[in-house]
Design a protein around this motif. Structure first.
Motif, PDB file in Angstrom:
ATOM      1  N   ILE A 168      29.673  33.300  41.471  1.00 52.55           N
ATOM      2  CA  ILE A 168      31.308  34.346  41.590  1.00 52.55           C
ATOM      3  C   ILE A 168      31.618  33.113  41.561  1.00 52.55           C
ATOM      4  N   ASP A 169      32.578  32.835  41.332  1.00 51.99           N
ATOM      5  CA  ASP A 169      34.050  31.960  41.997  1.00 51.99           C
ATOM      6  C   ASP A 169      33.024  30.765  42.610  1.00 51.99           C
ATOM      7  N   ARG A 194      27.454  43.336  36.556  1.00 52.31           N
ATOM      8  CA  ARG A 194      28.790  43.105  35.970  1.00 52.31           C
ATOM      9  C   ARG A 194      29.699  44.298  35.427  1.00 52.31           C
ATOM     10  N   ARG A 241      30.598  46.400  38.165  1.00 51.67           N
ATOM     11  CA  ARG A 241      31.626  45.397  38.928  1.00 51.67           C
ATOM     12  C   ARG A 241      31.227  46.091  40.588  1.00 51.67           C
ATOM     13  N   VAL A 262      36.463  37.064  48.798  1.00 50.95           N
ATOM     14  CA  VAL A 262      36.480  36.704  47.218  1.00 50.95           C
ATOM     15  C   VAL A 262      35.318  37.701  46.629  1.00 50.95           C
ATOM     16  N   LEU A 263      34.733  38.320  46.576  1.00 50.01           N
ATOM     17  CA  LEU A 263      33.815  38.893  45.619  1.00 50.01           C
ATOM     18  C   LEU A 263      35.069  39.620  45.332  1.00 50.01           C
ATOM     19  N   GLU A 264      35.122  40.514  46.159  1.00 52.23           N
ATOM     20  CA  GLU A 264      35.996  42.212  46.204  1.00 52.23           C
ATOM     21  C   GLU A 264      37.188  41.184  45.296  1.00 52.23           C
ATOM     22  N   HIS A 265      38.387  40.119  45.581  1.00 55.68           N
ATOM     23  CA  HIS A 265      39.130  39.282  44.627  1.00 55.68           C
ATOM     24  C   HIS A 265      38.940  39.146  43.575  1.00 55.68           C
ATOM     25  N   HIS A 266      37.715  39.513  42.665  1.00 58.07           N
ATOM     26  CA  HIS A 266      37.081  39.256  41.775  1.00 58.07           C
ATOM     27  C   HIS A 266      37.378  40.659  41.133  1.00 58.07           C
ATOM     28  N   GLY A 267      37.527  41.735  41.657  1.00 57.58           N
ATOM     29  CA  GLY A 267      36.897  42.968  41.275  1.00 57.58           C
ATOM     30  C   GLY A 267      36.000  43.368  41.420  1.00 57.58           C
ATOM     31  N   PHE A 268      34.908  43.636  42.207  1.00 56.38           N
ATOM     32  CA  PHE A 268      33.254  43.197  42.275  1.00 56.38           C
ATOM     33  C   PHE A 268      33.643  44.567  43.897  1.00 56.38           C
TER      34      PHE A 268
END
Length: 112
Positions: A41-42, A51, A54, A77-83
Motif C-alpha cells: 500500500i503506497d 481489503r 479496510r 499514509v495507510l489511513e490516508h488510503h482509507g484503512f
C-alpha cells in the motif's frame, strides 16, 4: 527489487509472532474475513490487510518500539488510503492470541 518480489521475501521471512497471527487470520478463519500478508500500500507493506473491511493489523517487535515516529508516519499514509490500522506487540500475539483475535474481531465489526 520489485514490490511483488519484496512482498514474497517478507512472507518467507516472517517472524514467529507473524506466523502465529497468520494462523488466526488465514483462510477466513476470523469471521470469514479474507486477510492478505505483506500487502503493498503506497510505499509500505501492511503486515496483514483485509481489503473488504479496510483494516490493517500491524505487529510491532522490539525494533518498532524504537521507531515510533516512523510508525506514526506509516499509519498516517495507510489511513490516508482509507484503512483503519490496529497494532499489537509480538508479545501480545504469543502470550494472548485469543485476546488479539477478539480485538481484531471488534475492529472488523467497527468497519462494517
Amino acid at each position: 527489487m520489485d514490490r511483488i518480489a519484496s512482498a514474497r521475501r517478507l512472507r518467507r521471512t516472517q517472524t514467529f509472532a507473524e506466523t502465529k497471527l497468520w494462523e488466526i487470520l488465514r483462510n477466513g478463519r476470523l469471521d470469514g474475513s479474507k486477510f492478505r500478508r505483506q500487502m503493498p500500500i503506497d510505499r509500505y507493506f501492511a503486515d496483514f490487510a483485509c481489503r473488504k473491511a479496510r483494516l490493517i493489523v500491524e505487529l510491532d517487535g522490539a525494533a518498532h518500539r524504537e521507531t515510533a515516529d516512523y510508525d506514526a508516519r506509516r499509519t498516517e499514509v495507510l489511513e490516508h488510503h482509507g484503512f483503519m490500522v490496529i497494532r499489537f506487540d509480538n508479545e501480545q500475539v504469543l502470550m494472548d492470541p485469543g485476546g488479539v483475535a477478539e480485538a481484531i474481531q471488534a475492529a472488523l465489526r467497527l468497519t462494517v
